[in-house]
Write a protein that holds these residues in place. Structure first.
Motif, PDB file in Angstrom:
ATOM      1  N   ALA A 292       0.820  -1.222   0.000  1.00  0.00           N
ATOM      2  CA  ALA A 292       0.000   0.000   0.000  1.00  0.00           C
ATOM      3  C   ALA A 292       0.847   1.261   0.000  1.00  0.00           C
ATOM      4  CB  ALA A 292      -0.928   0.001   1.213  1.00  0.00           C
ATOM      5  N   ILE A 293       1.901   1.286   0.809  1.00  0.00           N
ATOM      6  CA  ILE A 293       2.599   2.565   0.983  1.00  0.00           C
ATOM      7  C   ILE A 293       4.048   2.533   0.517  1.00  0.00           C
ATOM      8  CG2 ILE A 293       2.954   2.084   3.468  1.00  0.00           C
ATOM      9  CD1 ILE A 293       2.499   5.572   1.872  1.00  0.00           C
ATOM     10  N   TRP A 294       4.615   1.330   0.352  1.00  0.00           N
ATOM     11  CA  TRP A 294       6.004   1.329  -0.114  1.00  0.00           C
ATOM     12  C   TRP A 294       6.125   0.947  -1.583  1.00  0.00           C
ATOM     13  CZ3 TRP A 294       5.209  -0.206   5.185  1.00  0.00           C
ATOM     14  CH2 TRP A 294       5.519   0.823   6.064  1.00  0.00           C
ATOM     15  N   GLY A 298       5.894   4.876  -2.499  1.00  0.00           N
ATOM     16  CA  GLY A 298       4.794   5.669  -1.939  1.00  0.00           C
ATOM     17  C   GLY A 298       4.317   6.789  -2.846  1.00  0.00           C
ATOM     18  N   GLN A 299       4.889   6.857  -4.037  1.00  0.00           N
ATOM     19  CA  GLN A 299       4.481   7.932  -4.967  1.00  0.00           C
ATOM     20  C   GLN A 299       3.277   7.447  -5.770  1.00  0.00           C
ATOM     21  OE1 GLN A 299       8.784   9.699  -6.160  1.00  0.00           O
ATOM     22  NE2 GLN A 299       8.413   7.594  -6.643  1.00  0.00           N
ATOM     23  N   VAL A 300       2.227   7.211  -5.050  1.00  0.00           N
ATOM     24  CA  VAL A 300       1.029   6.620  -5.646  1.00  0.00           C
ATOM     25  C   VAL A 300      -0.160   7.427  -5.136  1.00  0.00           C
ATOM     26  CG1 VAL A 300      -0.328   4.494  -5.875  1.00  0.00           C
ATOM     27  CG2 VAL A 300       2.138   4.352  -5.546  1.00  0.00           C
ATOM     28  N   CYS A 301      -1.016   7.883  -6.062  1.00  0.00           N
ATOM     29  CA  CYS A 301      -2.117   8.744  -5.614  1.00  0.00           C
ATOM     30  C   CYS A 301      -3.053   8.017  -4.653  1.00  0.00           C
ATOM     31  CB  CYS A 301      -2.885   9.287  -6.810  1.00  0.00           C
ATOM     32  SG  CYS A 301      -3.359   8.004  -7.958  1.00  0.00           S
ATOM     33  N   PRO A 333      17.198   0.416  -8.918  1.00  0.00           N
ATOM     34  CA  PRO A 333      15.867  -0.049  -9.313  1.00  0.00           C
ATOM     35  C   PRO A 333      15.909  -1.115 -10.411  1.00  0.00           C
ATOM     36  CG  PRO A 333      15.978   2.355  -9.331  1.00  0.00           C
ATOM     37  CD  PRO A 333      17.367   1.859  -9.136  1.00  0.00           C
ATOM     38  N   LEU A 334      17.034  -1.185 -11.130  1.00  0.00           N
ATOM     39  CA  LEU A 334      17.135  -2.226 -12.162  1.00  0.00           C
ATOM     40  C   LEU A 334      17.446  -3.596 -11.556  1.00  0.00           C
ATOM     41  CD1 LEU A 334      19.069  -0.532 -15.103  1.00  0.00           C
ATOM     42  CD2 LEU A 334      16.710  -1.330 -15.104  1.00  0.00           C
ATOM     43  N   ASP A 335      17.765  -3.612 -10.256  1.00  0.00           N
ATOM     44  CA  ASP A 335      18.040  -4.877  -9.566  1.00  0.00           C
ATOM     45  C   ASP A 335      16.703  -5.552  -9.243  1.00  0.00           C
ATOM     46  OD1 ASP A 335      18.647  -6.871  -7.819  1.00  0.00           O
ATOM     47  OD2 ASP A 335      20.054  -5.678  -6.617  1.00  0.00           O
ATOM     48  N   LYS A 336      16.547  -6.776  -9.749  1.00  0.00           N
ATOM     49  CA  LYS A 336      15.253  -7.452  -9.584  1.00  0.00           C
ATOM     50  C   LYS A 336      14.983  -7.837  -8.136  1.00  0.00           C
ATOM     51  CE  LYS A 336      16.511  -9.242 -13.704  1.00  0.00           C
ATOM     52  NZ  LYS A 336      17.029 -10.308 -14.489  1.00  0.00           N
ATOM     53  N   ALA A 337      16.006  -7.769  -7.281  1.00  0.00           N
ATOM     54  CA  ALA A 337      15.823  -8.234  -5.904  1.00  0.00           C
ATOM     55  C   ALA A 337      15.626  -7.095  -4.904  1.00  0.00           C
ATOM     56  CB  ALA A 337      17.027  -9.075  -5.496  1.00  0.00           C
ATOM     57  N   ILE A 338      15.419  -5.886  -5.367  1.00  0.00           N
ATOM     58  CA  ILE A 338      15.265  -4.813  -4.371  1.00  0.00           C
ATOM     59  C   ILE A 338      13.777  -4.548  -4.094  1.00  0.00           C
ATOM     60  CG2 ILE A 338      17.455  -3.627  -4.849  1.00  0.00           C
ATOM     61  CD1 ILE A 338      14.772  -1.652  -5.874  1.00  0.00           C
ATOM     62  N   ASP A 339      13.509  -3.995  -2.903  1.00  0.00           N
ATOM     63  CA  ASP A 339      12.129  -3.688  -2.515  1.00  0.00           C
ATOM     64  C   ASP A 339      11.735  -2.281  -2.928  1.00  0.00           C
ATOM     65  OD1 ASP A 339      11.319  -6.059  -0.986  1.00  0.00           O
ATOM     66  OD2 ASP A 339      13.022  -5.491   0.279  1.00  0.00           O
ATOM     67  N   MET A 340      12.680  -1.361  -2.760  1.00  0.00           N
ATOM     68  CA  MET A 340      12.325   0.039  -3.049  1.00  0.00           C
ATOM     69  C   MET A 340      13.384   0.688  -3.910  1.00  0.00           C
ATOM     70  SD  MET A 340      10.606   1.835   0.269  1.00  0.00           S
ATOM     71  CE  MET A 340      11.420   3.369  -0.042  1.00  0.00           C
ATOM     72  N   GLY A 341      12.920   1.455  -4.884  1.00  0.00           N
ATOM     73  CA  GLY A 341      13.840   2.151  -5.768  1.00  0.00           C
ATOM     74  C   GLY A 341      14.025   3.603  -5.341  1.00  0.00           C
ATOM     75  N   ALA A 342      14.224   4.454  -6.341  1.00  0.00           N
ATOM     76  CA  ALA A 342      14.554   5.850  -6.066  1.00  0.00           C
ATOM     77  C   ALA A 342      13.315   6.744  -6.172  1.00  0.00           C
ATOM     78  CB  ALA A 342      15.610   6.317  -7.059  1.00  0.00           C
ATOM     79  N   ILE A 343      13.372   7.854  -5.463  1.00  0.00           N
ATOM     80  CA  ILE A 343      12.344   8.904  -5.576  1.00  0.00           C
ATOM     81  C   ILE A 343      12.585   9.611  -6.909  1.00  0.00           C
ATOM     82  CG2 ILE A 343      11.527  11.073  -4.520  1.00  0.00           C
ATOM     83  CD1 ILE A 343      11.000   8.571  -2.775  1.00  0.00           C
ATOM     84  N   VAL A 344      11.510  10.058  -7.546  1.00  0.00           N
ATOM     85  CA  VAL A 344      11.599  10.482  -8.944  1.00  0.00           C
ATOM     86  C   VAL A 344      12.587  11.622  -9.219  1.00  0.00           C
ATOM     87  CG1 VAL A 344       9.721  12.158  -8.876  1.00  0.00           C
ATOM     88  CG2 VAL A 344      10.190  10.950 -10.997  1.00  0.00           C
ATOM     89  N   PHE A 400       3.251  11.801  -0.641  1.00  0.00           N
ATOM     90  CA  PHE A 400       3.697  11.233  -1.913  1.00  0.00           C
ATOM     91  C   PHE A 400       5.111  10.687  -1.797  1.00  0.00           C
ATOM     92  CE2 PHE A 400       2.956  11.177  -6.618  1.00  0.00           C
ATOM     93  CZ  PHE A 400       1.648  10.760  -6.539  1.00  0.00           C
ATOM     94  N   GLY A 401       5.314   9.942  -0.731  1.00  0.00           N
ATOM     95  CA  GLY A 401       6.583   9.280  -0.491  1.00  0.00           C
ATOM     96  C   GLY A 401       6.336   8.078   0.399  1.00  0.00           C
ATOM     97  N   PRO A 402       7.389   7.340   0.764  1.00  0.00           N
ATOM     98  CA  PRO A 402       7.229   6.073   1.492  1.00  0.00           C
ATOM     99  C   PRO A 402       6.987   6.287   2.986  1.00  0.00           C
ATOM    100  CG  PRO A 402       9.552   6.479   1.039  1.00  0.00           C
ATOM    101  CD  PRO A 402       8.810   7.617   0.420  1.00  0.00           C
ATOM    102  N   VAL A 403       5.971   7.023   3.315  1.00  0.00           N
ATOM    103  CA  VAL A 403       5.764   7.473   4.693  1.00  0.00           C
ATOM    104  C   VAL A 403       4.360   7.102   5.160  1.00  0.00           C
ATOM    105  CG1 VAL A 403       5.751   9.489   6.216  1.00  0.00           C
ATOM    106  CG2 VAL A 403       7.299   9.427   4.248  1.00  0.00           C
ATOM    107  N   LEU A 404       4.296   6.335   6.253  1.00  0.00           N
ATOM    108  CA  LEU A 404       3.017   5.841   6.773  1.00  0.00           C
ATOM    109  C   LEU A 404       2.746   6.451   8.139  1.00  0.00           C
ATOM    110  CD1 LEU A 404       0.732   3.643   6.452  1.00  0.00           C
ATOM    111  CD2 LEU A 404       2.208   2.150   7.808  1.00  0.00           C
TER     112      LEU A 404
END
Ligand code: NAI
Length: 792
Positions: A292-294, A298-301, A333-344, A400-404
């Motif tokens: 939901a948030i990561w 977290g850049q998801v409307c 982010p090109l690594d298939k094993a990561i959970d979170m990439g970069a902020i835009v 609009f970031g990974p913040v809950l």
């Protein structure tokens, strides 16, 4: 070493996706990208500005984007306008084949597209490859079907013309597909502007359009920043604007397009609740939260950014979330094993830091796991915020970031109240193993989507869009198609709506109830106007026929308050609503002769015409009652193990401004579908013939209509309308008046982004089938999709 020790010591090695072929493509454009207009690549005519696109994960330069000026937007609009007649008249099957070709070419180039998207946006390749790109292809497939079925399924609808589309950077390809697919399926031609940070996949898509043989001018891609977007928004030859982005820009667009006769859909921000009840599958909920948030940093409307958890399990849930986050992998982010990439972009990173910083200043407790952060690039760690209240900035504002943020509740009602305690209403997620509870709270939440025991599910067949300040309109499904269509021959442009008020020239008509001043009708009672003033009502030859109250701002506020209090009508069964509306029809037909005589004396129409108007008003009430239990939603079967219940919910509180023409029939034609769909309305009747409406409330009074469902305030149309349009508790407004009044309504409703339906000074043929039907019902409702997964 035993197996458990091996498991405990194992760590992922990097598994980067190959990207050299995408870099080769970027290098082949090293002189800079041009604009895609009329099927050709053209340099901006006069604008010399450019924007450099960078990989947010590394800061590496990716390419140079052209900035389209007003003259380039003109050229793109002209190309689209030129292509429109032929494209819109193609048989649906021909358009369907073009959309199918796009779906297939996206599948065939899926790997390239996902790598390019990840390089440009910073999102994990896992997401762009497995979520974004497949959904893009699915969108074109689904809409190929709508193009094919247009004649059968939407026979009374036609395309709008040139459509302007402005999209954000969080799902660059997906938002582009959400915009372009329905628009061109319906027969429109588009001018689309991608976001300035993330234009590359849209430019690559333009190349794919060439390859797929899309006719020149049907799809035009112009790049640039806000100013280019503004040229599109303000272009006079554009029939519709579709926008996804921030609420601030959405509000600007609502104001900028006011009175321009443009159709508008806005998909704006959110602050969506994620509600976990004690009886939820807690581990499932933890994974749901991660999604939901990561997801997409977290850049998801529709990100589930507000966790609401039942008090008894709060500590346990938070502990589990912390353990889960401590294992998070941030990085390439090109690594298939990561959970979170970069902020835009660094600007967005600063925005996140600044909002979290303000939260900390207010006393919020910020927790971040001790995970390895990449040495360079635009990264922000997953963040959990406690010790907050509904008033805290981090709970109110879209970060609009990974913040809950985390808050607790004790009862179902409190959960729903906290969920709705926001000006947004885009999405929500509800976790409970008790289906009754989950559906009960789903019905209470004011949001366009509710995911039960799941989150962030999307499908082309399920309309997506918001309630309240999250915007209006839906993308996807049949409801999304309507946003790119108009009803054929809906308006009679040659006739006006309004009848001038004559000057009193004759003595009073004593036979017609002189001295009787009709009051307003508020909360089921006759109410004296607040200001104490009255207005004369004259016959066509200038005789005084009676007086009505001169309502003011306070009367409108009282009427809205009365509508607000009577929420029961919106949850009453359709059968109950139908019965009341039938009863109103019965009581009107008892008084048919009296009403017809009143119409004759007030408007000067013939007796025959007046009788026909009354008869049609009775019929219209029957139609609305008939529709009450038939304008049902749908059950979608998206391609995952889910059913999505698309429910048509009432808008809530509706403002209705009536025209003067056919004052009884137009009034009834507007209030009846509004009531049938469960709305409570504040009605400003015809200014010229208000006595028709005030007579009518005597019928309402004897028809078992609950107090507050219909409230009537008479007086000066434009000033009352302005108050109604500005009122934040009014959810939607229908306006039938002048062109200037239509502009005012659209502008003034920008504050709470209420949905408006205006006539632009045109008249409707109220006696025809255009005076009723699905068009009215769609305007009286908004679709909520409740997703229910099943199975494992
Ligand atoms: P934004 O709303 O400024 O940008 C979205 C799009 O609108 C871009 O293509 C931009 O060029 C365009 N735009 C900007 N000003 C415009 C104007 N005056 N006329 C026409 N088009 C215009 O969003 P921004 O600044 O990139 O992000 C700021 C915040 O907005 C985010 O932190 C987030 O809270 C929210 N946002 C919400 C999105 C959503 O999907 N609901 C998407 C992007 C941002």
């Amino acid at each position: 070493m035993n197996i458990s020790e091996i498991f405990n010591s194992m760590s992922y090695g990097p598994a980067p996706e190959q990207s050299d072929y995408v870099h080769d493509w970027l290098k082949s454009h090293k002189e800079g990208f041009k604009l895609y207009i009329n099927g050709k690549w053209v340099a901006p005519k006069t604008s010399e500005a450019t924007i450099d696109s960078h990989n947010p994960a590394t800061g590496d330069y990716l390419g140079r984007i052209a900035v389209a000026g007003a003259d380039d937007v003109d050229a793109a609009v002209a190309a689209a306008a030129k292509a429109f007649p032929k494209w819109s008249k193609l048989p649906g099957h021909a358009r369907a084949k073009h959309l199918y070709a796009l779906a297939r070419i996206i599948q065939k180039t899926g790997r390239f597209l996902s790598v390019l998207e990840t390089l440009d946006n910073g999102k994990p390749i896992r997401e762009s490859r497995d979520i974004d790109v497949p959904l893009v292809a699915r969108h074109f497939y689904h809409h190929a079907g709508w193009a094919q079925l247009m004649d059968q399924e939407l026979p009374d609808q036609e395309a709008l013309g040139v459509v302007g589309q402005v999209i954000p950077w969080n799902f660059p390809l997906l938002m582009m597909a959400w915009k372009i697919a329905p628009a061109i399926a319906a027969g429109n031609c588009v001018v689309l502007k991608p976001a300035e940070y993330t234009s590359l996949t849209a430019l690559y898509f333009a190349e794919l359009c060439e390859e797929a043989g899309i006719p020149p001018g049907v799809i035009n891609i112009v790049t640039g920043a806000g100013e280019t977007g503004s040229h599109i928004v303000n272009h006079p030859d554009i029939a519709k604007i579709a926008f996804t982005g921030s609420t601030g820009v959405g509000r600007y667009i609502r104001e900028a397009t006011a009175g321009a006769g443009k159709k508008l859909t806005l998909e704006l921000g959110g602050k969506s609740p994620f509600i976990v009840f004690e009886d939820a599958d807690i581990d499932g909920a933890v994974e749901g939260l991660v999604d939901a948030i990561w997801f997409n940093q977290g850049q998801v409307c529709c990100a589930g950014s507000r966790l609401l958890v039942e008090e008894g399990i709060a500590d346990r849930l938070i502990e589990k979330v912390k353990i889960r986050l401590s294992k998070f992998r941030l990085g390439n982010p090109l690594d298939k094993a990561i959970d979170m990439g970069a902020i835009v972009d660094p600007i967005q990173l600063d925005r996140i830091k600044s909002l979290v910083g303000k939260g900390a200043e207010e006393g919020a407790e910020i927790w971040q796991p001790d995970v390895a952060m990449p040495a360079e690039g635009c990264y922000y760690p997953p963040t959990l915020i406690t010790n907050v209240s509904p008033a805290s900035i981090v709970v109110r504002e879209e970060i609009f970031g990974p913040v809950l943020t985390v808050m607790t509740f004790r009862t179902l009602q409190e959960a729903a109240d906290l969920a709705n305690n926001t000006r947004f209403g885009l999405a929500s997620s509800v976790w409970s193993e008790n289906i009754n509870r989950a559906l009960e709270v789903s019905s209470m939440i004011k949001a366009g989507v509710v995911w039960v025991n799941t989150t962030n599910q999307f499908d082309a067949a399920c309309g997506f869009g918001g309630y309240r300040e999250s915007g209006f309109g839906r993308e996807g499904g049949k409801e999304g198609m309507y946003e790119y269509l108009k009803t054929k021959n809906e308006w009679l442009t040659e006739k006006g709506n309004l009848v001038p008020v004559p000057k009193a020239t004759k003595p009073a008509d004593n036979g017609n109830g002189l001295d009787r001043t009709a009051k307003n009708y508020i909360g089921g009672k006759q109410a004296r106007p607040d200001g104490g003033n009255t207005l004369p009502v004259l016959s066509p030859d200038g005789k005084l026929m009676g007086r009505v109250g001169e309502g003011n701002r306070k009367d409108i506020r009282n009427a809205v308050e009365a509508a607000y209090k009577n929420a029961g009508w919106s949850s009453a069964t359709a059968h109950t609503r139908a019965q009341v509306i039938y009863y109103i029809a019965e009581n009107l037909s008892y008084r048919a002769e009296e009403m017809a005589a009143r119409l004759v004396s007030l408007t000067g129409v013939s007796k025959k015409a007046a009788q026909a108007e009354v008869d049609m008003a009775v019929s219209r009430l029957f139609s609305a009652a008939g529709w009450a239990d038939k304008f049902d939603g749908l059950v979608h079967t998206p391609p995952v193990k889910n059913v999505a219940l698309a429910v048509n919910e009432p808008m809530g509180i509706l403002g209705i401004v009536c025209p003067d023409v056919m004052p009884l029939l137009s009034f009834v034609s507007l209030i009846a579908p509004a009531m049938a769909m469960g709305n409570r309305s504040v009605v400003i009747p015809s200014e010229r013939y208000p006595l028709i409406a005030t007579d009518f409330y005597q019928i309402l009074e004897t028809s078992d209509l609950p107090a507050g469902v219909i409230n009537i305030v008479t007086g000066d149309r434009e000033s009352l309308t302005k108050t109604l349009a500005q009122h934040d508790q009014v959810d939607a407004i229908w306006y039938h008046g002048s062109k200037a009044g239509s502009e005012m309504v659209e502008r003034e409703s920008a504050h709470n982004l209420k949905r408006s339906w205006v006539n632009d000074g045109r008249a409707r043929d109220w006696m025809s089938s255009h005076g009723e039907g699905r068009r009215f019902l769609r305007e009286a409702t908004q679709v909520k999709n409740i997703w229910l997964p099943y199975g494992d």
